[in-house]
Design an enzyme around this catalytic site. Structure first.
Site, short mmCIF file in Angstrom:
data_model
loop_
_atom_site.label_atom_id
_atom_site.label_comp_id
_atom_site.label_asym_id
_atom_site.label_seq_id
_atom_site.Cartn_x
_atom_site.Cartn_y
_atom_site.Cartn_z
N ARG A 258 25.96 39.76 40.44
CA ARG A 258 26.71 38.76 40.05
C ARG A 258 27.88 38.44 41.10
O ARG A 258 27.95 37.10 41.70
CB ARG A 258 27.60 38.70 38.69
CG ARG A 258 26.57 38.57 37.25
CD ARG A 258 27.48 38.61 36.21
NE ARG A 258 28.17 39.81 35.93
CZ ARG A 258 27.67 40.70 35.22
NH1 ARG A 258 26.33 40.71 34.88
NH2 ARG A 258 28.55 41.99 35.22
N LYS B 182 36.64 31.09 39.24
CA LYS B 182 35.85 30.11 39.25
C LYS B 182 34.65 30.06 38.01
O LYS B 182 34.42 29.08 37.55
CB LYS B 182 35.27 29.67 40.54
CG LYS B 182 36.33 29.24 41.54
CD LYS B 182 35.75 28.75 42.69
CE LYS B 182 36.57 28.46 44.09
NZ LYS B 182 36.11 28.07 45.33
N GLY B 183 34.11 31.45 38.19
CA GLY B 183 33.24 31.58 36.77
C GLY B 183 31.91 32.12 37.62
O GLY B 183 31.49 31.52 38.60
N ASP C 262 38.25 40.35 30.43
CA ASP C 262 37.35 39.58 31.26
C ASP C 262 36.60 38.79 30.51
O ASP C 262 36.34 38.76 29.37
CB ASP C 262 36.49 40.36 31.87
CG ASP C 262 37.24 40.95 33.21
OD1 ASP C 262 38.48 40.60 33.48
OD2 ASP C 262 36.76 42.05 33.93
N MET C 263 36.16 37.37 30.68
CA MET C 263 35.48 36.59 30.09
C MET C 263 34.12 36.62 30.59
O MET C 263 33.85 36.61 31.71
CB MET C 263 36.07 35.04 30.14
CG MET C 263 37.40 35.16 29.27
SD MET C 263 37.04 35.28 27.39
CE MET C 263 38.49 35.37 26.61
N THR D 291 40.62 35.06 44.22
CA THR D 291 39.85 34.16 44.99
C THR D 291 39.64 34.88 46.48
O THR D 291 40.56 35.76 46.93
CB THR D 291 40.54 32.72 45.28
OG1 THR D 291 39.54 32.00 46.43
CG2 THR D 291 41.65 32.86 45.86
N ARG E 148 44.24 35.42 34.69
CA ARG E 148 43.76 35.77 35.77
C ARG E 148 42.88 34.18 35.79
O ARG E 148 41.98 34.04 34.87
CB ARG E 148 42.88 36.87 35.80
CG ARG E 148 41.88 36.83 37.10
CD ARG E 148 40.72 38.01 37.10
NE ARG E 148 41.26 39.00 36.91
CZ ARG E 148 40.62 40.12 36.20
NH1 ARG E 148 39.60 39.79 35.62
NH2 ARG E 148 41.21 41.50 36.04
#
Length: 324
Positions: A282, A181-182, A130-131, A220, A178
């Site tokens: 989040r 959108k952020g 994951d970022m 999404t 993956r």
């Protein structure tokens, strides 16, 4: 202040994060977090697998600044990998380098990640990186690159709101990716800030990777995006085994099952653990629809204490205004 900013600020509050753990998942988060223990998350995995849904498992963790915390997180993730293997579950791992020591020392983090990826590779289990926020982006990609030189079960996340996202997807198109959108608040110097620009780039990235990439996970809840992807893959004759739809646990359950019935590969992002607060905030920040989906469970008397009376009142007022 926008509702998104309220929840993002709350997600970064260490005192509230610590206080949330005392309440367990009684504050509505149990609707979007699959328990606090490995046994609980494995039970959820088997339930979803029986419905034709694969899972990616995230051992939640925030504010890791001590090596002991990072090592404990590594051991927990290794335990999940063992259970996935022994129980032959249809699941893989999602992890955040920050939980494994990225903010302590990058080399220390790499060693922890190496142990995890090596064990998963032994069992043919995929590991997705994951970022997080932009400040960690370059370091995270370095870690992905290094591990990708040794293992073929590594993938990562591309966040569409970053201006450099297309460059990143081109560089890592040989990996399973993956596309999201952020979820963090970023400067306009590094990220798109308007919904229109983010949505447009999101579609652009999805289409590019579907045509040129190894495997695409489309994360999404937006049915408009999903319908666009359906039309795109049909038009370009992209096989169903080259992509999957992903959604978060607890959201749009009917749509998840509908996509499975239509024959699409589907994976649910399954977070678990006691350190759920930052993740929960989040998710509420990402889109107003997420707030609406869990409002009845979230805004209890106990939650008002945890979130802060002012923040909860602001959020409720915002929702009331939207619905009027």
């Amino acid at each position: 202040m926008a509702l998104k900013d309220v929840f993002l600020q709350l997600s970064e509050n260490r005192a509230l994060n610590k206080a949330a753990q005392k309440y367990g998942l009684r504050l509505g988060a149990q609707n979007v977090v699959a328990g606090t223990t490995v046994d609980e998350v494995m039970s959820t995995i088997h339930t979803l697998n029986a419905q034709g849904i694969a899972c990616t498992v995230d051992n939640l963790g925030e504010f890791v600044f001590e090596k002991e915390q990072a090592i404990a997180a590594k051991q927990q993730i290794l335990a999940v990998i063992e259970r996935i293997h022994t129980e032959q579950a249809d699941a893989h791992i999602s992890l955040k380098p920050s939980q494994l020591g990225q903010d302590i020392d990058e080399e220390f983090c790499y060693e922890n990640l190496y142990d995890i990826v090596a064990r998963a590779h032994e069992y043919d289990i995929f590991v997705n990186f994951d970022m997080e926020n932009y400040a960690r982006l370059a370091s995270s990609f370095r870690l992905v690159t290094r591990l990708g030189e040794h293992f073929d079960n590594v993938g990562t996340v591309i966040q569409a709101y970053f201006l450099e996202a297309m460059d990143n997807i081109e560089q890592y198109k040989h990996l399973r990716l993956r596309i999201v959108k952020g979820a963090y608040k970023e400067s306009p110097e590094v990220a798109y800030t308007s919904k229109q620009d983010i949505d447009a780039n999101y579609i652009k990235l999805i289409e590019y990777h579907l045509l040129h990439g190894k495997f695409t996970s489309i994360a999404t809840h937006d049915h408009h995006v999903i319908e666009h992807v359906k039309r795109f893959v049909a038009e370009h004759q992209i096989p169903y085994d080259k992509f999957e739809f992903q959604m978060l646990y607890g959201f749009r359950k009917d749509l998840q099952l509908a996509l499975v019935r239509e024959g699409y590969q589907f994976c649910t992002y399954l977070p678990f653990g006691e350190d759920w607060y930052g993740y929960f905030m989040r998710r509420l920040a990402e889109r107003p629809q997420n707030v609406t989906l869990v409002t009845k469970q979230i805004f209890t008397k106990e939650t008002n204490v945890l979130l802060g009376v002012g923040a909860a009142a602001f959020a409720l007022g915002y929702l009331t205004k939207r619905s009027s």
